[in-house]
Design a protein around this motif. Sequence first.
Motif, PDB file in Angstrom:
ATOM      1  N   ALA A   1      10.990  -6.053 -17.925  1.00 48.60           N
ATOM      2  CA  ALA A   1      11.847  -5.855 -16.754  1.00 48.60           C
ATOM      3  C   ALA A   1      12.431  -7.164 -16.256  1.00 48.60           C
ATOM      4  CB  ALA A   1      11.043  -5.177 -15.636  1.00 48.60           C
ATOM      5  N   GLN A   2      12.591  -8.162 -17.153  1.00 48.61           N
ATOM      6  CA  GLN A   2      13.240  -9.399 -16.745  1.00 48.61           C
ATOM      7  C   GLN A   2      14.663  -9.090 -16.293  1.00 48.61           C
ATOM      8  OE1 GLN A   2      11.914  -8.946 -19.800  1.00 48.61           O
ATOM      9  NE2 GLN A   2      10.539 -10.642 -20.344  1.00 48.61           N
ATOM     10  N   GLY A   3      15.024  -9.653 -15.144  1.00 48.83           N
ATOM     11  CA  GLY A   3      16.343  -9.400 -14.601  1.00 48.83           C
ATOM     12  C   GLY A   3      16.452  -8.077 -13.872  1.00 48.83           C
TER      13      GLY A   3
ATOM     14  N   ARG B   1       0.430 -13.043  -3.065  1.00 49.77           N
ATOM     15  CA  ARG B   1      -0.047 -13.317  -4.418  1.00 49.77           C
ATOM     16  C   ARG B   1      -0.009 -12.055  -5.276  1.00 49.77           C
ATOM     17  NH1 ARG B   1      -3.635 -16.842  -1.535  1.00 49.77           N
ATOM     18  NH2 ARG B   1      -5.164 -15.169  -1.315  1.00 49.77           N
ATOM     19  N   GLU B   2      -0.394 -10.926  -4.692  1.00 52.40           N
ATOM     20  CA  GLU B   2      -0.377  -9.691  -5.471  1.00 52.40           C
ATOM     21  C   GLU B   2       1.051  -9.289  -5.834  1.00 52.40           C
ATOM     22  OE1 GLU B   2      -3.374  -6.729  -4.917  1.00 52.40           O
ATOM     23  OE2 GLU B   2      -1.842  -5.201  -4.551  1.00 52.40           O
TER      24      GLU B   2
ATOM     25  N   ALA C   1      11.881  -2.763 -11.251  1.00 49.80           N
ATOM     26  CA  ALA C   1      10.675  -2.962 -10.437  1.00 49.80           C
ATOM     27  C   ALA C   1      11.016  -3.613  -9.108  1.00 49.80           C
ATOM     28  CB  ALA C   1       9.656  -3.819 -11.189  1.00 49.80           C
ATOM     29  N   ILE C   2      10.387  -3.098  -8.047  1.00 45.35           N
ATOM     30  CA  ILE C   2      10.475  -3.682  -6.709  1.00 45.35           C
ATOM     31  C   ILE C   2       9.057  -3.848  -6.187  1.00 45.35           C
ATOM     32  CG2 ILE C   2      11.288  -3.409  -4.337  1.00 45.35           C
ATOM     33  CD1 ILE C   2      13.455  -1.533  -5.416  1.00 45.35           C
ATOM     34  N   THR C   3       8.717  -5.049  -5.739  1.00 44.33           N
ATOM     35  CA  THR C   3       7.429  -5.240  -5.066  1.00 44.33           C
ATOM     36  C   THR C   3       7.702  -5.501  -3.596  1.00 44.33           C
ATOM     37  OG1 THR C   3       7.341  -7.623  -5.505  1.00 44.33           O
ATOM     38  CG2 THR C   3       6.373  -6.147  -7.152  1.00 44.33           C
ATOM     39  N   PHE C   4       6.819  -4.981  -2.744  1.00 39.28           N
ATOM     40  CA  PHE C   4       7.046  -4.999  -1.297  1.00 39.28           C
ATOM     41  C   PHE C   4       5.755  -5.427  -0.615  1.00 39.28           C
ATOM     42  CE2 PHE C   4       7.407  -2.838   2.876  1.00 39.28           C
ATOM     43  CZ  PHE C   4       8.664  -3.274   3.269  1.00 39.28           C
ATOM     44  N   ALA C   5       5.747  -6.621   0.004  1.00 34.47           N
ATOM     45  CA  ALA C   5       4.565  -7.190   0.658  1.00 34.47           C
ATOM     46  C   ALA C   5       4.926  -7.582   2.083  1.00 34.47           C
ATOM     47  CB  ALA C   5       4.045  -8.394  -0.116  1.00 34.47           C
ATOM     48  N   PRO C   6       4.784  -6.675   3.067  1.00 36.56           N
ATOM     49  CA  PRO C   6       5.293  -6.933   4.420  1.00 36.56           C
ATOM     50  C   PRO C   6       4.332  -7.631   5.370  1.00 36.56           C
ATOM     51  CG  PRO C   6       4.535  -4.673   4.268  1.00 36.56           C
ATOM     52  CD  PRO C   6       4.325  -5.283   2.913  1.00 36.56           C
TER      53      PRO C   6
ATOM     54  N   ALA D   1       4.956  -8.421 -10.038  1.00 37.82           N
ATOM     55  CA  ALA D   1       6.316  -8.690 -10.499  1.00 37.82           C
ATOM     56  C   ALA D   1       6.305  -9.371 -11.863  1.00 37.82           C
ATOM     57  CB  ALA D   1       7.051  -9.554  -9.480  1.00 37.82           C
ATOM     58  N   ASP D   2       5.362 -10.284 -12.063  1.00 35.75           N
ATOM     59  CA  ASP D   2       5.260 -10.974 -13.350  1.00 35.75           C
ATOM     60  C   ASP D   2       4.869 -10.011 -14.466  1.00 35.75           C
ATOM     61  OD1 ASP D   2       4.948 -13.599 -14.942  1.00 35.75           O
ATOM     62  OD2 ASP D   2       2.993 -12.635 -15.207  1.00 35.75           O
ATOM     63  N   VAL D   3       3.911  -9.124 -14.179  1.00 39.26           N
ATOM     64  CA  VAL D   3       3.483  -8.148 -15.189  1.00 39.26           C
ATOM     65  C   VAL D   3       4.636  -7.212 -15.549  1.00 39.26           C
ATOM     66  CG1 VAL D   3       1.947  -6.194 -15.630  1.00 39.26           C
ATOM     67  CG2 VAL D   3       1.049  -8.261 -14.563  1.00 39.26           C
ATOM     68  N   MET D   4       5.368  -6.759 -14.558  1.00 39.82           N
ATOM     69  CA  MET D   4       6.487  -5.870 -14.837  1.00 39.82           C
ATOM     70  C   MET D   4       7.576  -6.591 -15.636  1.00 39.82           C
ATOM     71  SD  MET D   4       5.659  -2.936 -13.702  1.00 39.82           S
ATOM     72  CE  MET D   4       3.897  -3.262 -13.924  1.00 39.82           C
TER      73      MET D   4
END
Length: 477
Positions: A279-281, A264-265, A250-255, A270-273
């Motif tokens: 998907a820890q690590g 926050r989103e 997982a990659i989250t991207f908040a620019p 990221a926490d849910v994933m």
Amino acid sequence: MTEADHAGRRSGQPLRTLARWCRQGLRAAVLMRPDWRGLRSGPGPLLLAVVVCEIVEAVISRAFIVGDASVDWRALPTQLAVAAVLAWACWFAVPPPPEYRDARRHPPDAPTLFTLFYVQGALLVAVLDGALVPAIRSGFLDQPAHRGLAWWFWMAPVFWSVAAMIRLMLGSRAAGLGRRWLACVVVAASSVGAAWLLPNQFWYASSPPTAFQDKRLRLTQETMELQPRLLASALDAIAPQRPGVVDLYAITFAPYASEDVFMRESALVADVMANRFDAQGRTLQLVNNRATETQLPWATPLNLQRAIERVAQRMDKQEDILFIHLTSHGGADGELAAAARPMTVASVTPQALRQWLDDAGIRNRVISISACFSGSWIAPLAGDDTLVMTAADADHTSYGCGSKSTLTFFGQAMYDEQLRHTWSFEEAHAASRKLIDQRERAAGKDDGYSNPQISVGPRIRERLKALEARLAASAAR
């Protein structure tokens, strides 16, 4: 004429002088040439004009804020700098004494020109900025349907004021045209520049003055040296694939650094994933925000491309799945907005994202876009091995991405609620659509249902079913 008559005329003189200044200031404010005859300033009128203008501006800026507000005196240097530049421009535009020979031109001297600038400014602030107060206090500009108007609402008074200042400088007929144009350029640049400086207003919606939130990133030497290390550390920490196990990366991207809702989103998703999808690590956050600039790598297109390349090296490209969540403002042109002042960050487009994924050889893709008009990302990204889901269609805004929002409506419904009860992105998206529709109606969204979209390729559906089965079996143990 009796002594009483003379006394009466003397007592009425200040009012007539004030009326003359206001009348000529109004002419200048509506782009008409003032009549300089009878206008001569000195220390008293000059200081009074500056003080009145600043008081009017302070009153209007306070009226913008609903609820408690406090003074931040750090705006004072900005105001003084503008005044100093304007004073220099007036001095520069005043001709040497020989140019006064044509009495018909009635050119002002420097103090008079400077004073009329502030009289004009006070009138413009009272009228133009004052007209914004109802729209701001009512929340009109925070509504998604009116978000496109917000920039014009804020900048139209700035542009008009600059135009009025240029017209006043050129119409003063003081120095030669070349000197006046140079003075105009300096005045315009300082005025527009001041509009972007922070802090530039005395009032802010905060408790103590120190609570003023400057959203600009701090590009100190320490930060600039730390950021490459943060990215390298985050990329090195990505765990390798597990043979025979369908793993989710997982990659989250908040620019968009100017509003915390995207930070926050990103953290929520990221926490849910990590915890819900095992998907820890294997989860990486890229965020532009002052609060995370010493903890997380910046959300730039190059960093996103590098993250995709590193995941491709660690995952089993035939077996594993890459999930990417992008959250920001979106434009009708399909670009994902980026804001990281004073750093310049390019926007991400669906075409660029697909190219990076193709170049990295990543096959199984789940892409989530939480932004206005994000439905325009469906066609460029869709494929047999791709699930694409969006917060809106290509013609509507999404909701909940304002400065007062905790989460976007899409982020809350999809990730904070539905995906905590199912491992199916399709089921969660279908349920979220209904919730979002209900909440948008209740919130008064008046530009139509955001209409979140989803496209699921047949091969990625099979991969996701395998992931769901593994996660369900693990949870049942």
